[in-house]
Design an enzyme around this catalytic site. Structure first.
Site, mmCIF file in Angstrom:
data_model
loop_
_atom_site.group_PDB
_atom_site.id
_atom_site.type_symbol
_atom_site.label_atom_id
_atom_site.label_comp_id
_atom_site.label_asym_id
_atom_site.label_seq_id
_atom_site.Cartn_x
_atom_site.Cartn_y
_atom_site.Cartn_z
ATOM 1 C CB SER A 93 -8.477 -5.988 -3.488
ATOM 2 O OG SER A 93 -9.200 -4.807 -3.769
ATOM 3 C CG ASN A 127 2.054 1.340 -5.017
ATOM 4 O OD1 ASN A 127 3.031 1.196 -4.319
ATOM 5 N ND2 ASN A 127 1.378 0.331 -5.526
ATOM 6 C CG ASP A 164 -2.030 0.979 1.141
ATOM 7 O OD1 ASP A 164 -2.270 1.512 0.041
ATOM 8 O OD2 ASP A 164 -2.680 1.229 2.171
ATOM 9 C CG ASN A 181 -7.711 -2.761 -5.797
ATOM 10 O OD1 ASN A 181 -6.732 -3.475 -5.592
ATOM 11 N ND2 ASN A 181 -8.068 -1.814 -4.926
ATOM 12 N NE ARG A 212 -2.887 -1.405 4.509
ATOM 13 C CZ ARG A 212 -4.131 -1.444 4.094
ATOM 14 N NH1 ARG A 212 -4.984 -2.244 4.671
ATOM 15 N NH2 ARG A 212 -4.546 -0.676 3.099
HETATM 16 C C1 FPP Z 1 -2.531 0.045 -3.064
HETATM 17 O O1 FPP Z 1 -1.884 1.301 -2.931
HETATM 18 C C2 FPP Z 1 -1.875 -0.669 -4.138
HETATM 19 C C3 FPP Z 1 -2.500 -1.308 -5.152
HETATM 20 C C4 FPP Z 1 -3.964 -1.377 -5.278
HETATM 21 C C5 FPP Z 1 -1.734 -1.934 -6.233
HETATM 22 C C6 FPP Z 1 -0.519 -2.680 -5.783
HETATM 23 C C7 FPP Z 1 0.304 -2.954 -6.973
HETATM 24 C C8 FPP Z 1 1.635 -2.889 -7.001
HETATM 25 C C9 FPP Z 1 2.501 -2.645 -5.842
HETATM 26 C C10 FPP Z 1 2.378 -3.097 -8.264
HETATM 27 C C11 FPP Z 1 2.786 -4.510 -8.426
HETATM 28 C C12 FPP Z 1 1.693 -5.114 -9.103
HETATM 29 C C13 FPP Z 1 1.734 -6.086 -9.949
HETATM 30 C C14 FPP Z 1 0.570 -6.163 -10.816
HETATM 31 C C15 FPP Z 1 2.792 -7.076 -10.079
HETATM 32 P P1 FPP Z 1 -2.579 2.611 -3.501
HETATM 33 O O2 FPP Z 1 -2.191 2.772 -4.903
HETATM 34 O O3 FPP Z 1 -4.030 2.557 -3.234
HETATM 35 O O4 FPP Z 1 -1.865 3.721 -2.684
HETATM 36 P P2 FPP Z 1 -2.546 4.957 -1.955
HETATM 37 O O5 FPP Z 1 -3.350 4.386 -0.823
HETATM 38 O O6 FPP Z 1 -1.371 5.748 -1.492
HETATM 39 O O7 FPP Z 1 -3.376 5.684 -2.967
#
Ligand code: FPP
Length: 250
Positions: A73, A30, A28, A76, A196
């Site tokens: 998920s 990104n 989480d 998502n 996490r």
């Molecule tokens: C949640 O953080 C992250 C995700 C829903 C995607 C996770 C995917 C990766 C780390 C890339 C690797 C993936 C693959 C397909 C190999 P968020 O983006 O919701 O972060 P935020 O809460 O800061 O907005």
């Protein structure tokens, strides 16, 4: 065992009995990582995928046998369509780009999730990558994709209901073990620890059944900034946890 000791003496000097066999990670943060840099969310996911590559290698070197990562998920799908399709493309790119090094590192790939409702090209790419890796033995990287803990439990319940309808078992046969045996990947042991990052303190529908006795480790670090030091700190904390599984201290 001190953190410094762990750092200096790499495996096989670890006390293998205390290192977690299986770690789950909710990748989480990104989006926030990208926003802080004035970049699009897709840049955060790309950095997150690169981090997954690093963490897989670190876990392999540390002797961790199973690493399950939450990549997409069942909830998502509600994200903007460009983000959803970006994550699908990123998955394909990840599978292609890191295939050679996963082969060298002995990483067997598995997929955890509802494969039936994925687009055909994604399912095929996953199936192929899984098949190619089937004989690798060092560790397993389990990508939770289109995964939801509740959906997984519902899937097990449906399979068990069918057995009852067919008369192969009776309702009295429904046990915790039978439910575990009918999850998506019944041969994978329950996670010892779930990590996490990003400051959120919840499981978000990740490994709900399997995490009954997992140790939880949270950190404010955003996933793309997660470092080997964070991993080692999590392991050090884990080693000092007293896992009683509802019993008393021996
Ligand atoms: C949640 O953080 C992250 C995700 C829903 C995607 C996770 C995917 C990766 C780390 C890339 C690797 C993936 C693959 C397909 C190999 P968020 O983006 O919701 O972060 P935020 O809460 O800061 O907005």
């Amino acid at each position: 065992m001190s953190f410094r000791f762990l750092k200096k003496r790499k495996p096989p000097f670890y006390d293998a009995g205390r290192i977690p066999v299986h770690i789950g990670v909710i990748m989480d943060g990104n989006g926030r990582w990208a926003r802080k840099r004035g970049l699009p969310r897709s840049a955060g996911h790309k950095a997150g995928a690169e981090k997954l590559r690093n963490v897989t290698e670190w876990c392999g070197n540390l002797g961790i046998k199973y690493l399950t990562v939450y990549a997409f998920s069942t909830e998502n799908w509600s994200r903007p369509s460009e983000e959803v399709s970006g994550l699908m493309s990123l998955l394909i790119e990840f599978l292609e780009k890191y295939e050679p090094e996963m082969a060298i590192q002995g990483v067997r790939l598995r997929v955890l999730g509802d494969m039936d409702s994925l687009p055909d090209n994604i399912r095929r790419a996953l199936d192929n990558a899984v098949q190619r890796s089937v004989n690798r033995q060092k560790m397993q990287l389990i990508i939770a994709f289109n995964y939801g803990g509740r959906r997984e439990i519902a899937h097990a319940a449906r399979k068990i209901s069918e057995m009852i309808t067919q008369g192969t078992i009776t309702p009295a046969d429904v046990s915790e073990d039978l439910i575990s045996d009918n999850l998506y990947l019944p041969d994978i042991p329950d996670p010892d620890m779930i990590i996490r990052p990003s400051g959120e303190l919840r499981l978000s529908n990740f490994l709900l059944w399997e995490s009954a006795y997992s140790e939880l480790w949270f950190s404010d670090v955003l996933w793309p900034d997660f470092s080997e030091e964070h991993l080692r700190k999590a392991l050090e904390d884990y080693i000092h946890r007293d896992r009683r599984y509802g019993g008393v201290k021996s």
